[in-house]
Design a protein around this motif. Structure first.
Motif, PDB file in Angstrom:
ATOM      1  N   UNK A 102      -4.781  -0.433   4.937  1.00 21.31           N
ATOM      2  CA  UNK A 102      -4.463  -0.792   3.558  1.00 21.31           C
ATOM      3  C   UNK A 102      -5.052   0.216   2.578  1.00 21.31           C
ATOM      4  N   UNK A 103      -6.272   0.657   2.834  1.00 19.10           N
ATOM      5  CA  UNK A 103      -6.894   1.645   1.959  1.00 19.10           C
ATOM      6  C   UNK A 103      -6.133   2.970   2.036  1.00 19.10           C
ATOM      7  N   UNK A 104      -5.735   3.369   3.248  1.00 19.38           N
ATOM      8  CA  UNK A 104      -4.943   4.595   3.391  1.00 19.38           C
ATOM      9  C   UNK A 104      -3.617   4.468   2.654  1.00 19.38           C
ATOM     10  N   UNK A 105      -3.002   3.287   2.732  1.00 20.25           N
ATOM     11  CA  UNK A 105      -1.749   3.041   2.019  1.00 20.25           C
ATOM     12  C   UNK A 105      -1.949   3.145   0.510  1.00 20.25           C
ATOM     13  N   UNK A 106      -3.043   2.560   0.006  1.00 18.98           N
ATOM     14  CA  UNK A 106      -3.337   2.607  -1.427  1.00 18.98           C
ATOM     15  C   UNK A 106      -3.523   4.042  -1.900  1.00 18.98           C
ATOM     16  N   UNK A 107      -4.242   4.839  -1.097  1.00 21.66           N
ATOM     17  CA  UNK A 107      -4.474   6.243  -1.474  1.00 21.66           C
ATOM     18  C   UNK A 107      -3.160   7.018  -1.514  1.00 21.66           C
ATOM     19  N   UNK A 108      -2.321   6.804  -0.521  1.00 19.94           N
ATOM     20  CA  UNK A 108      -1.061   7.557  -0.451  1.00 19.94           C
ATOM     21  C   UNK A 108      -0.077   7.094  -1.525  1.00 19.94           C
ATOM     22  N   UNK A 109       0.070   5.774  -1.680  1.00 15.97           N
ATOM     23  CA  UNK A 109       1.053   5.266  -2.641  1.00 15.97           C
ATOM     24  C   UNK A 109       0.622   5.557  -4.064  1.00 15.97           C
ATOM     25  N   UNK A 110      -0.634   5.241  -4.400  1.00 17.42           N
ATOM     26  CA  UNK A 110      -1.135   5.551  -5.737  1.00 17.42           C
ATOM     27  C   UNK A 110      -1.186   7.045  -5.985  1.00 17.42           C
ATOM     28  N   UNK A 111      -1.625   7.798  -4.963  1.00 17.74           N
ATOM     29  CA  UNK A 111      -1.680   9.252  -5.103  1.00 17.74           C
ATOM     30  C   UNK A 111      -0.306   9.871  -5.261  1.00 17.74           C
ATOM     31  N   UNK A 135       4.371  11.604   0.174  1.00 18.14           N
ATOM     32  CA  UNK A 135       3.082  10.905   0.124  1.00 18.14           C
ATOM     33  C   UNK A 135       3.278   9.416  -0.160  1.00 18.14           C
ATOM     34  N   UNK A 136       4.096   9.104  -1.175  1.00 18.78           N
ATOM     35  CA  UNK A 136       4.362   7.696  -1.476  1.00 18.78           C
ATOM     36  C   UNK A 136       5.065   6.991  -0.333  1.00 18.78           C
ATOM     37  N   UNK A 137       6.005   7.683   0.335  1.00 21.94           N
ATOM     38  CA  UNK A 137       6.705   7.092   1.458  1.00 21.94           C
ATOM     39  C   UNK A 137       5.769   6.749   2.606  1.00 21.94           C
ATOM     40  N   UNK A 138       4.782   7.612   2.863  1.00 21.40           N
ATOM     41  CA  UNK A 138       3.767   7.311   3.891  1.00 21.40           C
ATOM     42  C   UNK A 138       2.987   6.057   3.489  1.00 21.40           C
ATOM     43  N   UNK A 139       2.637   5.963   2.201  1.00 21.62           N
ATOM     44  CA  UNK A 139       1.954   4.762   1.713  1.00 21.62           C
ATOM     45  C   UNK A 139       2.809   3.516   1.880  1.00 21.62           C
ATOM     46  N   UNK A 140       4.117   3.645   1.642  1.00 23.14           N
ATOM     47  CA  UNK A 140       5.035   2.525   1.839  1.00 23.14           C
ATOM     48  C   UNK A 140       5.018   2.051   3.291  1.00 23.14           C
ATOM     49  N   UNK A 141       5.120   3.002   4.225  1.00 18.16           N
ATOM     50  CA  UNK A 141       5.178   2.636   5.635  1.00 18.16           C
ATOM     51  C   UNK A 141       3.908   1.988   6.131  1.00 18.16           C
TER      52      UNK A 141
END
Length: 459
Positions: A102-111, A135-141
């Motif tokens: 979840x933290x990795x997702x937050x970093x990627x999506x927000x970033x 980057x956002x797509x990785x956060x989405x996944x």
């Protein structure tokens, strides 16, 4: 020596997320919603397309402004990397637990939003492709799959309902994102400037913080935990296994590829309609459905999409996943084939009703598939298997819009009236659902030779 990095790593470690006595499992769905309500913004990204096509011209597109065709690839790239991240991140998620994912997702999506803000400021579209798309797509996944296994293990008595509650947030995230994005762009806009960059920056920060709240709340169940008063049923449905299939072995089974096709065909039919709902309603009912009414129609479809995720997934706990998907396909065939008839008879009410049901089953398919996978392959690797299966979404995200858009354009170029240009497409979608129905009917329990003989130690 204890360092700040080690302390942070410890907090993210799976062992630090094991629930203590007295923890309520009903805290886990809100943690999942913190993630899915944020990443569900993807369904509202189209609100930025028109403003980003006027960044230089302000009131109208200038020669150096970006074209809508180029901007449309931002969403497509994001969905593509959603599938890639889910496929390759599933095994990692099983090892490290939901909090770190979840933290990795937050970093990627927000970033991804923050990088995209830089792309808007510099007027470089490739930076937005890299930011929101990659980057956002990785956060989405990562965000999409991170709570799934955790929810299923906390709710072994109602796995469909549990995943439906969370994935409902992905369908409903656009309700928050769309008006919020429009408000922020208006707030930051001036007569000489459209406030897209500032809006991206604010959204990136807000989503990052909100997703971190979900990471703080989430917990995994202690070993051996069961809901109070619940014991596994003595007599299992033939399609519900008590064994586990390893991730690598799951991909060798025909059941995985049957379910891959089932999800791909269900999503292809729904996502093609979702992307063209506004234009389709106006062209099938010219003069009767205004642009404002069409926008309301899209919003209504989003409600059906959101509520269908909870309704159908919860219903599947009682009637079974195979039966639920059989309803999706059989009823979908009838409704898609009947849509052209609603245009010919001029019935706006039936047109809206039919598409509302179709979109409820589109959303329901997403919410039901994790429980379907759990029934077929067991709970041990369901998160990683679900991640691999979501590559079907990536394929459907390209296939559905292409079918609707290009067949419509071919019809119009051939002299067919716009009001009738979707007839062939709807019949093709109905045909795809027939294939999906046949694939679902072919589902059988996994051969026992794929079942794990011994359980691996929990990390």
């Amino acid at each position: 020596m204890d360092t700040t990095g080690e302390r942070a790593g410890g907090w993210l470690d799976r062992s630090r997320t094991v629930a203590e006595p007295g923890f309520s499992r009903w805290m886990v769905p809100p943690a999942a919603l913190c993630i899915h309500l944020c990443i569900g913004q993807a369904y509202a990204f189209s609100v930025f397309n028109l403003p980003m096509s006027k960044l230089i011209g302000i009131t109208d597109s200038a020669p150096d402004d970006w074209k809508l065709t180029g901007l449309g690839w931002i969403f497509s790239i994001a969905i593509l990397f959603l599938g890639i991240a889910a496929a390759f991140g599933g095994g990692w998620l099983d090892r490290v637990g939901p909090r770190k994912a979840m933290v990795a997702s937050a970093c990627c999506f927000g970033g991804g939003f923050i990088v995209s803000a830089l792309g808007v400021y510099l007027h470089q579209l490739w930076i937005i492709y890299l930011g929101y798309g990659v980057l956002g797509g990785i956060g989405l996944g990562l965000g999409y799959i991170s709570p799934v296994k955790t929810l299923i293990t906390w709710f072994p008595d109602r796995p469909g309902m549990a995943t439906g509650m969370a994935i409902m947030g992905f369908g409903g995230g656009a309700f928050i994102a769309s008006p919020l994005s429009v408000y922020l762009m208006k707030l930051f806009s001036t007569p000489e400037h459209i406030g897209v960059a500032e809006t991206f920056l604010v959204l990136g920060i807000v989503y990052f913080v909100f997703m971190l709240i979900g990471a703080v709340i989430v917990r995994v169940q202690p070993e051996g935990w069961r809901p109070a008063g619940w014991t596994p049923p003595a007599a299992q449905n033939a399609m519900v296994t008590t064994s586990n299939v390893h991730l690598d072995d799951a991909l060798k089974t025909p059941q995985f590829w049957l379910l891959w096709g089932v999800l791909c065909l269900n999503v292809t039919a729904g996502i093609g309609v979702l992307g063209q709902a506004s234009a389709m309603s106006q062209e099938m009912f010219p003069g009767r459905i205004t642009p404002a009414a069409a926008a309301g129609f899209v919003g209504l479809l989003s409600i059906f999409n959101m509520l269908g995720r909870f309704f159908w997934a919860s219903t599947s706990d009682y009637i079974g996943r195979k039966t639920t998907y059989a309803i999706f396909f059989a009823l979908g065939v009838v409704l898609y084939a009947a849509v052209p008839w609603t245009g010919q008879t001029g019935s706006v009410f039936l047109f809206v009703l039919f598409y509302g049901i179709i979109l409820s089953m589109y959303g329901g398919g997403f919410a039901t598939i994790p429980a379907y996978l759990r029934d077929v392959f067991g709970v041990r690797y369901v998160g990683a298997i679900h991640g691999r299966l979501l590559t079907a979404w990536s394929v459907a995200g390209v296939l559905g819009p292409v079918l609707v858009n290009y067949i419509r354009q071919y019809q119009i170029d051939s002299g067919v009236a716009k009001a009738d240009a979707y007839t062939v497409t709807m019949y093709i979608m109905a045909g795809l659902l027939v294939v999906g129905l046949l694939l679902n009917l072919m589902m059988r329990p996994v051969n026992a030779r794929f079942h794990m003989k011994t359980e691996p130690a929990v990390a």
